[in-house]
Design a protein around this motif. Structure first.
Motif, PDB file in Angstrom:
ATOM      1  N   GLY A 204      35.811  40.509  44.986  1.00  9.31           N
ATOM      2  CA  GLY A 204      36.571  40.179  45.709  1.00  9.31           C
ATOM      3  C   GLY A 204      37.987  40.476  45.302  1.00  9.31           C
ATOM      4  O   GLY A 204      38.616  41.601  45.239  1.00  9.31           O
ATOM      5  N   GLN A 205      38.790  39.566  44.848  1.00  8.63           N
ATOM      6  CA  GLN A 205      40.126  39.728  44.521  1.00  8.63           C
ATOM      7  C   GLN A 205      40.406  39.514  43.054  1.00  8.63           C
ATOM      8  O   GLN A 205      41.536  39.537  42.462  1.00  8.63           O
ATOM      9  CB  GLN A 205      41.235  38.642  44.989  1.00  8.63           C
ATOM     10  CG  GLN A 205      41.382  38.945  46.702  1.00  8.63           C
ATOM     11  CD  GLN A 205      41.857  37.836  47.455  1.00  8.63           C
ATOM     12  OE1 GLN A 205      41.541  36.750  47.405  1.00  8.63           O
ATOM     13  NE2 GLN A 205      42.612  38.251  48.477  1.00  8.63           N
ATOM     14  N   VAL A 206      39.068  39.514  42.269  1.00 10.03           N
ATOM     15  CA  VAL A 206      39.061  39.260  40.935  1.00 10.03           C
ATOM     16  C   VAL A 206      38.886  40.560  40.348  1.00 10.03           C
ATOM     17  O   VAL A 206      37.709  41.058  40.622  1.00 10.03           O
ATOM     18  CB  VAL A 206      38.472  38.076  40.528  1.00 10.03           C
ATOM     19  CG1 VAL A 206      38.244  37.945  39.019  1.00 10.03           C
ATOM     20  CG2 VAL A 206      39.067  36.974  41.242  1.00 10.03           C
ATOM     21  N   GLY A 207      39.359  41.203  39.122  1.00 10.37           N
ATOM     22  CA  GLY A 207      38.720  42.367  38.535  1.00 10.37           C
ATOM     23  C   GLY A 207      38.459  41.911  37.316  1.00 10.37           C
ATOM     24  O   GLY A 207      38.928  41.037  36.411  1.00 10.37           O
ATOM     25  N   VAL A 208      37.215  42.430  36.668  1.00 10.07           N
ATOM     26  CA  VAL A 208      36.572  42.057  35.201  1.00 10.07           C
ATOM     27  C   VAL A 208      36.568  43.303  34.486  1.00 10.07           C
ATOM     28  O   VAL A 208      36.121  44.350  34.907  1.00 10.07           O
ATOM     29  CB  VAL A 208      35.320  41.698  35.314  1.00 10.07           C
ATOM     30  CG1 VAL A 208      34.790  41.331  34.193  1.00 10.07           C
ATOM     31  CG2 VAL A 208      35.380  40.240  36.424  1.00 10.07           C
ATOM     32  N   ILE A 209      37.409  43.262  33.401  1.00 10.92           N
ATOM     33  CA  ILE A 209      37.323  44.399  32.702  1.00 10.92           C
ATOM     34  C   ILE A 209      36.648  44.038  31.141  1.00 10.92           C
ATOM     35  O   ILE A 209      36.643  42.990  30.661  1.00 10.92           O
ATOM     36  CB  ILE A 209      39.046  44.587  31.979  1.00 10.92           C
ATOM     37  CG1 ILE A 209      39.679  44.917  33.208  1.00 10.92           C
ATOM     38  CG2 ILE A 209      39.132  45.557  30.938  1.00 10.92           C
ATOM     39  CD1 ILE A 209      41.270  44.825  32.839  1.00 10.92           C
TER      40      ILE A 209
ATOM     41  N   ASP B 161      47.060  45.875  45.348  1.00 13.90           N
ATOM     42  CA  ASP B 161      47.190  45.317  46.780  1.00 13.90           C
ATOM     43  C   ASP B 161      45.902  44.438  47.054  1.00 13.90           C
ATOM     44  O   ASP B 161      45.790  43.610  47.895  1.00 13.90           O
ATOM     45  CB  ASP B 161      47.166  46.244  47.693  1.00 13.90           C
ATOM     46  CG  ASP B 161      48.401  47.096  47.664  1.00 13.90           C
ATOM     47  OD1 ASP B 161      49.318  46.659  47.440  1.00 13.90           O
ATOM     48  OD2 ASP B 161      48.430  48.404  47.873  1.00 13.90           O
ATOM     49  N   GLN B 162      44.643  44.719  46.238  1.00 10.25           N
ATOM     50  CA  GLN B 162      43.702  43.981  46.240  1.00 10.25           C
ATOM     51  C   GLN B 162      43.586  42.811  45.575  1.00 10.25           C
ATOM     52  O   GLN B 162      43.188  41.746  45.774  1.00 10.25           O
ATOM     53  CB  GLN B 162      42.371  44.890  46.360  1.00 10.25           C
ATOM     54  CG  GLN B 162      40.869  44.259  46.721  1.00 10.25           C
ATOM     55  CD  GLN B 162      39.847  45.072  46.067  1.00 10.25           C
ATOM     56  OE1 GLN B 162      39.982  45.977  45.720  1.00 10.25           O
ATOM     57  NE2 GLN B 162      38.791  44.142  45.611  1.00 10.25           N
ATOM     58  N   ILE B 163      43.693  43.240  43.908  1.00 12.94           N
ATOM     59  CA  ILE B 163      43.267  42.301  42.792  1.00 12.94           C
ATOM     60  C   ILE B 163      44.338  41.233  42.783  1.00 12.94           C
ATOM     61  O   ILE B 163      45.620  41.806  42.437  1.00 12.94           O
ATOM     62  CB  ILE B 163      43.037  43.120  41.848  1.00 12.94           C
ATOM     63  CG1 ILE B 163      41.656  44.110  42.186  1.00 12.94           C
ATOM     64  CG2 ILE B 163      42.658  42.265  40.452  1.00 12.94           C
ATOM     65  CD1 ILE B 163      40.474  43.320  42.427  1.00 12.94           C
ATOM     66  N   ARG B 164      44.200  39.921  42.574  1.00 12.81           N
ATOM     67  CA  ARG B 164      45.107  39.048  42.449  1.00 12.81           C
ATOM     68  C   ARG B 164      44.913  38.393  40.958  1.00 12.81           C
ATOM     69  O   ARG B 164      45.828  37.492  40.449  1.00 12.81           O
ATOM     70  CB  ARG B 164      45.113  37.812  43.379  1.00 12.81           C
ATOM     71  CG  ARG B 164      45.509  38.840  44.683  1.00 12.81           C
ATOM     72  CD  ARG B 164      45.571  37.873  45.734  1.00 12.81           C
ATOM     73  NE  ARG B 164      45.830  38.254  47.118  1.00 12.81           N
ATOM     74  CZ  ARG B 164      45.562  37.444  48.200  1.00 12.81           C
ATOM     75  NH1 ARG B 164      45.630  36.282  48.117  1.00 12.81           N
ATOM     76  NH2 ARG B 164      46.277  38.282  49.247  1.00 12.81           N
ATOM     77  N   CYS B 165      43.873  38.577  40.077  1.00 16.87           N
ATOM     78  CA  CYS B 165      43.734  37.952  38.713  1.00 16.87           C
ATOM     79  C   CYS B 165      42.804  38.766  38.005  1.00 16.87           C
ATOM     80  O   CYS B 165      41.669  39.485  38.691  1.00 16.87           O
ATOM     81  CB  CYS B 165      43.306  36.564  38.818  1.00 16.87           C
ATOM     82  SG  CYS B 165      43.223  35.670  37.412  1.00 16.87           S
TER      83      CYS B 165
END
Ligand code: CAA
Length: 261
Positions: free
Chosen positions: A10-15, A44-48
């Motif tokens: 969704g709007q969360v990216g996991v590194i 534009d997509q990821i917020r956290c």
């Protein structure tokens, strides 16, 4: 990508730093891969973002000692700069970055976690800056960020003694915000990240900027900065919608997601 995985939920990216055979130690390639992953985050997509390490034993066990062992003075300073530039980028990344510390966070591992906005960790996490035992000092920002986070006295005791601390002590001294069972760590980080992602994104970015940049200033300049960033939140669609929703007395309505504009 090489030593670093990236996945969006969704709007969360996991590194995920993925070099488990070396307990996710940071060599120049890992640092380069991390920088490339940050370049690729779709703002534009990821917020956290969540930053974690692969495996159940280690978040990051430090800078790569094998790579550092034969460095000249100039090469060591350049390696330090490579790490510092990257960590500063994480610290000033426009959206929040949460460190989900899943084990050892030593040396460069403690340092990269401190460049994130805040840290949560699993029960087995161990934090420390053991560099003086290797004949060096922390070189990825540890002397600066640890002192700012836990105070100079505690930072000096940890750094001078090369003393590692367990999760509960990290919580006590304010180095981490929360400790949980390892199996719950990513779900907990994701819950926090989704909560942040559901708030007005422009406001979140301005809040991060206000806190980070304000801490570098005297109080008069810091509150002037806050006034400017507070003002900049206005006339956005999200501000208009957020306030209009609050003021609307028709409580049947369901709040719509913020639009980041
Ligand atoms: N650099 C390179 N390799 C590392 C590493 C590091 N920082 N930490 C662990 N590894 C490697 C080990 O060499 C080992 O590799 P091999 O299997 O090929 O021998 C593998 O990871 C597993 O490590 P151990 O066998 O040592 O695992 P352990 O469970 O017995 O111990 C540990 C775990 C206590 C974390 C131990 O690995 C350790 O002390 N690591 C070093 C921690 C450290 O000193 N970090 C600071 C580095 S200096 C720094 O970060 C400077 C800076 O600020 C820029």
């Amino acid at each position: 990508m090489g030593f670093v995985d990236y996945a969006a939920e969704g709007q969360v990216g996991v590194i995920t730093i993925n070099r488990p055979k070396a307990l996710n130690a940071l060599n120049s390639d890992v640092l380069t891969d991390l920088a490339a992953v940050l370049d690729g985050v779709d703002l534009d997509q990821i917020r956290c973002l969540i930053l974690t390490g692969a495996g159940e034993k280690s978040f990051v066990a430090g800078a790569d000692i094998g790579q550092m062992s034969d460095l000249s003075i100039a090469e060591a300073a350049a390696f330090s700069k490579q790490g510092n530039d990257l960590f500063r980028r994480i610290e000033t990344f426009p959206i929040p970055v949460i460190a989900a510390v899943n084990g050892f966070a030593l040396g460069g591992g403690c340092e990269i976690s401190m460049s994130c906005d805040f840290r949560i960790c699993s029960e087995n996490a161990i934090f420390g800056q053991p560099e003086v035992g290797l004949g060096i000092i922390p070189g990825f920002g540890g002397t600066q960020r640890l002192a700012r986070l836990v105070g100079p006295g505690m930072a000096k005791q940890m750094i001078y003694g090369g003393r590692n601390i367990k999760a509960k002590e990290a919580l006590r001294i304010g180095l981490v915000n929360d400790v949980c069972d390892q199996e719950d760590l990513m779900a907990k980080a994701m819950k926090i990240a989704k909560g942040i992602a559901s708030q007005a994104p422009i406001a979140i970015r301005q809040a991060k900027k206000a806190i980070n940049e304000g801490l570098e200033l005297g109080m008069d300049d810091a509150i002037a900065l806050e006034e400017k960033l507070f003002g900049d939140c206005f006339e956005t669609e999200d501000q208009k919608y957020g306030m209009a929703f609050f003021l609307d007395k028709n409580k049947e309505k369901v709040k719509e997601p913020f639009k980041n504009r």
